[in-house]
Design a protein around this motif. Structure first.
Motif, mmCIF file in Angstrom:
data_model
loop_
_atom_site.group_PDB
_atom_site.id
_atom_site.type_symbol
_atom_site.label_atom_id
_atom_site.label_comp_id
_atom_site.label_asym_id
_atom_site.label_seq_id
_atom_site.Cartn_x
_atom_site.Cartn_y
_atom_site.Cartn_z
ATOM 1 N N GLY A 70 -74.764 21.604 14.356
ATOM 2 C CA GLY A 70 -76.202 21.858 14.527
ATOM 3 C C GLY A 70 -76.986 20.552 14.394
ATOM 4 N N ARG A 71 -76.562 19.692 13.465
ATOM 5 C CA ARG A 71 -77.272 18.414 13.285
ATOM 6 C C ARG A 71 -76.985 17.473 14.468
ATOM 7 N NH1 ARG A 71 -75.751 16.475 7.539
ATOM 8 N NH2 ARG A 71 -77.376 14.918 7.880
ATOM 9 N N LEU A 72 -75.762 17.557 15.006
ATOM 10 C CA LEU A 72 -75.460 16.762 16.215
ATOM 11 C C LEU A 72 -76.309 17.260 17.388
ATOM 12 C CD1 LEU A 72 -71.566 16.562 15.920
ATOM 13 C CD2 LEU A 72 -73.175 14.667 15.641
ATOM 14 N N ASP A 73 -76.486 18.581 17.464
ATOM 15 C CA ASP A 73 -77.335 19.150 18.534
ATOM 16 C C ASP A 73 -78.712 18.497 18.528
ATOM 17 O OD1 ASP A 73 -75.355 20.974 19.109
ATOM 18 O OD2 ASP A 73 -76.404 22.716 18.274
ATOM 19 N N ALA A 74 -79.267 18.313 17.313
ATOM 20 C CA ALA A 74 -80.633 17.771 17.223
ATOM 21 C C ALA A 74 -80.671 16.372 17.851
ATOM 22 C CB ALA A 74 -81.082 17.736 15.763
ATOM 23 N N ILE A 75 -79.614 15.587 17.624
ATOM 24 C CA ILE A 75 -79.578 14.224 18.194
ATOM 25 C C ILE A 75 -79.473 14.306 19.716
ATOM 26 C CG2 ILE A 75 -78.258 12.062 18.274
ATOM 27 C CD1 ILE A 75 -77.304 12.726 15.392
ATOM 28 N N VAL A 76 -78.621 15.180 20.198
ATOM 29 C CA VAL A 76 -78.399 15.287 21.652
ATOM 30 C C VAL A 76 -79.677 15.785 22.344
ATOM 31 C CG1 VAL A 76 -77.019 16.431 23.451
ATOM 32 C CG2 VAL A 76 -75.918 15.654 21.344
ATOM 33 N N ARG A 77 -80.339 16.764 21.745
ATOM 34 C CA ARG A 77 -81.592 17.279 22.329
ATOM 35 C C ARG A 77 -82.648 16.189 22.399
ATOM 36 N NH1 ARG A 77 -82.874 23.224 21.015
ATOM 37 N NH2 ARG A 77 -80.972 23.932 20.040
ATOM 38 N N GLU A 78 -82.810 15.504 21.265
ATOM 39 C CA GLU A 78 -83.812 14.435 21.172
ATOM 40 C C GLU A 78 -83.549 13.361 22.249
ATOM 41 O OE1 GLU A 78 -86.187 13.941 18.697
ATOM 42 O OE2 GLU A 78 -86.688 11.885 19.327
ATOM 43 N N ALA A 79 -82.258 13.120 22.514
ATOM 44 C CA ALA A 79 -81.886 12.093 23.493
ATOM 45 C C ALA A 79 -82.015 12.611 24.926
ATOM 46 C CB ALA A 79 -80.441 11.652 23.240
ATOM 47 N N GLY A 80 -82.325 13.888 25.115
ATOM 48 C CA GLY A 80 -82.416 14.458 26.468
ATOM 49 C C GLY A 80 -81.037 14.713 27.067
#
Ligand SMILES: Cc1cc2nc3c(=O)[nH]c(=O)nc-3n(C[C@H](O)[C@H](O)[C@H](O)COP(=O)(O)OP(=O)(O)OC[C@H]3O[C@@H](n4cnc5c(N)ncnc54)[C@H](O)[C@@H]3O)c2cc1C
Length: 444
Positions: free
Chosen positions: A390-400
């Motif tokens: 879930g925390r990795l998801d936040a990075i990937v989302r933020e990066a587009g």
């Protein structure tokens, strides 16, 4: 008449999900319409599957009907002048390679295992180590036979039925059954690869070597030590290679040399053992750096030499997490992901880093996009592993960025929709009788 039989042990490749399915295994293409009619009349949602090498739930359809396509494995024709190959959808890459390599041809794009079917590889629009030079498999597909649940078989090409073609390439098996496909293959001179291994100390070095290599090397990939910290963060081994211009055409014997006999107890994979493995692997790679000649199978399919390797992750199985982030955020996002993983101590043996090129994919849901992809296995430790992802998801989302459905077993629906903006257009092409666990989870 073909029958469906109930099976309790259809599992995802990662082993996290296992469920009951009604399975039919047609032997001939002309049996397919009848099988579809039986499934439709029983009211079961339908899904075709190949060798089930997808890690999560794209190939699962619990309590529904599965058409196991692996007996439809015949080559239909091969033209040695043009390299055009037509084959039934259930043929494995392993079988195709046996036929192609000795004739001086190779698959234009291949994933890291040869135990996938042609239909399954098209339905995930797979990529390989040559994404920067060849794009995805879909770019090499000339024609597809697609059977819909109304019994009609349609021929799709990039020029005709383009909407359904673009939905079927990378379409996760939801547009109907791919019965056969015609692809372009590529010429090779031998079954040997010219390979160079280069250690890198950090991510900046990785990106520099990747940029230098893309023009001269057809295949590039890197292993990254996902548990390294501080000044060692982002260290790894870069591998680049080309088909050798001479050498034997017969591939070396490629059956698994080692088989993992049972599920390892979860204690075997802990912070200490994973850390020790990653350090050893890095230092061994550093000692053996430089150029070498490598047989074709170990270069493309190192994991295929270990039978049932997923058992290393124990009875609870594992998740794979594969992201792709765009060039403008690739450095920061990759660094942030590695920092998070190494701090959690939950990394894997197999962290793969690669830059994707800008050859666009034809599929509406194709995963690759220009930028960088990072793929990691996480042993399933329940809520702590889900929290980390879930925390990795936040990075990937933020990066587009986006995640790869073929590797996924848990991404939230809103993350899928943000990563795949054409998902609603795609949904118009879904065959009404087809479904999967993945699509029920993210698309409905
Ligand atoms: C060790 C390993 C390494 C891998 N490396 C890579 C990699 O480098 N790059 C990459 O892209 N992927 C990679 N993968 C993922 C793998 O390439 C894909 O999941 C591939 O699609 C699996 O093919 P399959 O025949 O097992 O299909 P399955 O997993 O059985 O099915 C995959 C999808 O295809 C659909 N499908 C299957 N057959 C048909 C058909 N005849 N008609 C319509 N739909 C169908 C299914 O419904 C499902 O949605 C790797 C997997 C493993 C285990």
């Amino acid at each position: 008449m073909i029958r469906f039989s109930s099976s309790e042990d259809i599992r995802s490749w990662g082993g996290v999900l296992q469920a009951r399915h009604n399975v039919a295994r047609p032997q001939w293409r002309d049996e397919l319409p009848e099988v579809l009619a039986v499934a439709r009349h029983s009211g079961s949602p339908i899904l075709a599957t190949g060798l089930r090498r997808s890690y999560g739930d794209t190939g699962l359809n619990p309590d529904g009907a599965i058409l196991d396509m692996t007996a439809l494995d015949r080559a239909i024709f091969f033209d040695p002048d043009s390299g055009i190959l037509r084959a039934e959808a259930g043929v494995s890459f392993d079988m195709l390679l046996k036929m192609l390599i000795r004739r001086g041809f190779f698959l234009p794009v291949t994933p890291g295992t040869r135990f996938v079917t042609l239909g399954g590889a098209i339905a995930n629009d797979v990529h390989g180590k040559n994404h920067h030079s060849a794009g995805t498999l879909g770019r090499w597909v000339r024609r597809i036979g697609l059977l819909r649940s109304d019994g009609l078989e349609i021929e799709l090409t990039p020029q005709e039925n383009t909407g359904l073609f673009g939905a079927t390439i990378g379409g996760l098996g939801l547009t109907g059954v791919i019965t056969w496909a015609e692809i372009e293959t590529v010429r090779i001179a031998s079954a040997i690869m010219d390979v160079e291994n280069i250690p890198f100390e950090n991510l900046d070095e990785f990106f520099q070597i990747a940029r230098q290599s893309d023009g001269e090397y057809e295949y590039t990939v890197a292993w990254v030590d996902c548990l390294a910290k501080g000044k060692d963060l982002g260290r790894g081994l870069f591998t680049r290679g080309n088909h050798a211009s001479k050498g034997a055409r017969l591939p070396t014997k490629a059956d698994p040399k080692l088989t993992i006999p049972f599920n390892f107890p979860s204690l075997v994979l802990n912070k200490l053992s994973l850390g020790a493995f990653n350090s050893l692997y890095y230092w061994k790679g550093k000692r053996n750096a430089g150029g070498s000649k490598v047989p074709i199978h170990p270069f493309f399919y190192p994991l295929d030499s270990i039978g049932h390797w997923y058992r290393m992750y124990g009875r609870r199985g594992m998740y794979q997490y594969q992201s792709a982030v765009p060039p403008e955020s690739e450095r920061d996002a990759t660094k942030a992901m590695l920092e998070l993983i190494s701090a959690a101590g939950e990394g894997s043996f197999l962290a793969v880093l690669k830059t994707f090129g800008d050859k666009s994919s034809l599929g509406m849901l194709s995963f690759p996009r220009p930028g960088t992809t990072l793929a990691l296995d996480f042993p399933n430790r329940g809520s702590s592993t889900l929290r980390l992802m879930g925390r990795l998801d936040a990075i990937v989302r933020e990066a587009g960025g986006r995640l790869y459905p073929a590797k996924d077993g848990r991404m939230p629906a809103d993350m899928f929709r943000a990563g795949y903006p054409h998902w609603q257009d795609f949904a118009k092409y879904i065959d009404p009788a087809f479904e999967s666990h993945f699509w029920r989870r993210v698309g409905q």
